[in-house]
Design an enzyme around this catalytic site. Structure first.
Site, mmCIF file in Angstrom:
data_model
loop_
_atom_site.group_PDB
_atom_site.id
_atom_site.type_symbol
_atom_site.label_atom_id
_atom_site.label_comp_id
_atom_site.label_asym_id
_atom_site.label_seq_id
_atom_site.Cartn_x
_atom_site.Cartn_y
_atom_site.Cartn_z
ATOM 1 C CB SER A 1 68.086 24.625 8.474
ATOM 2 O OG SER A 1 68.930 24.029 7.689
ATOM 3 C CG ASP B 1 74.467 24.659 1.415
ATOM 4 O OD1 ASP B 1 74.049 24.184 0.934
ATOM 5 O OD2 ASP B 1 74.609 25.133 3.056
ATOM 6 C CG HIS C 1 71.441 24.901 4.393
ATOM 7 N ND1 HIS C 1 72.624 25.103 4.177
ATOM 8 C CD2 HIS C 1 70.508 24.880 4.646
ATOM 9 C CE1 HIS C 1 72.272 23.921 5.974
ATOM 10 N NE2 HIS C 1 71.672 24.288 6.189
#
Length: 203
Positions: A11, A180, A183
Site C-alpha cells: 500500500s 499509524d 503509512h
C-alpha cells in the site's frame, strides 16, 4: 527512447492508485518522482497493492514484468510481513526470517531469469507511533538486514529509508510523517522519494 520503470510493492507504493487505470500512479512517492523527474525520461507503471506481503509479490511479479517489460524494477515490500507476525501473538522469528529470505531470493532469481538487470530494493520502515510500533523493531531490523544482504548478493541497488524517516520525525514530530507508524503522509512520501531519486538518476 524512454526507459520503462515498474514500481511494485504494497500500500505504500500503491498510495491510492486506481486499479482500473494502468496510468494511475497514486498520490505517493511514485507520483512525486514522476512529476519531478521521471516524466522526462521514463514510462512509469505503479503496481503497488495494499496488504501485499512477500509471498503475494513473489507470486505476481513475474507476470507483471512479462506484461510491462520494464528496464528497471523498484521493489518495496516487507512491512505487512512484520505487521502480520506482530498481530499473530507468537511466532518463531528464526523460521519466519528464513521463510522471508527464501521467498525474497526466489523473487529476485525470477527477475534475473527474465534478464532484468536494473533492480532497486527499498527497505521497509516503521516509526515510533503508536507506542506498540517500537516492539516491531527487532523483526523489522532483521528483515532490513536480509534485504540489504540480498541486494549485495544479486547486485541490486539498495535504498535505505528507515533511519532517515525516523531521523526527521524526531525533529519535526512522528505524526507529520505517518499517522499509524506505517503509512506515510505526504511528508513521509517525500522522504522516500528523496532517498530514491539519486539512485534512479545514477542508473
Amino acid at each position: 527512447m524512454k526507459k520503462r520503470i515498474l514500481f511494485i510493492g504494497d500500500s505504500i507504493t500503491e498510495s491510492g492508485r486506481d486499479y482500473n487505470d494502468e496510468s494511475s500512479l497514486g498520490t505517493g512517492y511514485v507520483k512525486m518522482l514522476y512529476d519531478e523527474f521521471l516524466k522526462y525520461n521514463y514510462i512509469v507503471l505503479n503496481k503497488g497493492i495494499g496488504g501485499n506481503k512477500i509471498l503475494d509479490l513473489k507470486n505476481r511479479i513475474e507476470k507483471e514484468c512479462i506484461s510491462f517489460k520494464p528496464d528497471i524494477v523498484s521493489i518495496m515490500i516487507g512491512i505487512n510481513d512484520v505487521w502480520h507476525c506482530m498481530n499473530s501473538g507468537s511466532y518463531d522469528i528464526d523460521i519466519e526470517m528464513k521463510r522471508f529470505e527464501n521467498l525474497y531470493r526466489d523473487m529476485l532469481s525470477s527477475l534475473r531469469n527474465l534478464n532484468i538487470e536494473n533492480i532497486i530494493l527499498i527497505e521497509p520502515f516503521v516509526l515510533s507511533y503508536p507506542e506498540d510500533r517500537k516492539f516491531w523493531l527487532n523483526d523489522l531490523d532483521r528483515r532490513r538486514c536480509i534485504i540489504k544482504n540480498l541486494a549485495d548478493e544479486y547486485n541490486c541497488l539498495f535504498v535505505s529509508v528507515h533511519n532517515k524517516i525516523n531521523e526527521v520525525s524526531l525533529i519535526n514530530g512522528v505524526k507529520k510523517y505517518s499517522e499509524d507508524g506505517v503509512h506515510p503522509t505526504i511528508y513521509g512520501h517525500t522522504v522516500i522519494a528523496n532517498q530514491l531519486l539519486p539512485v534512479i538518476k545514477n542508473m
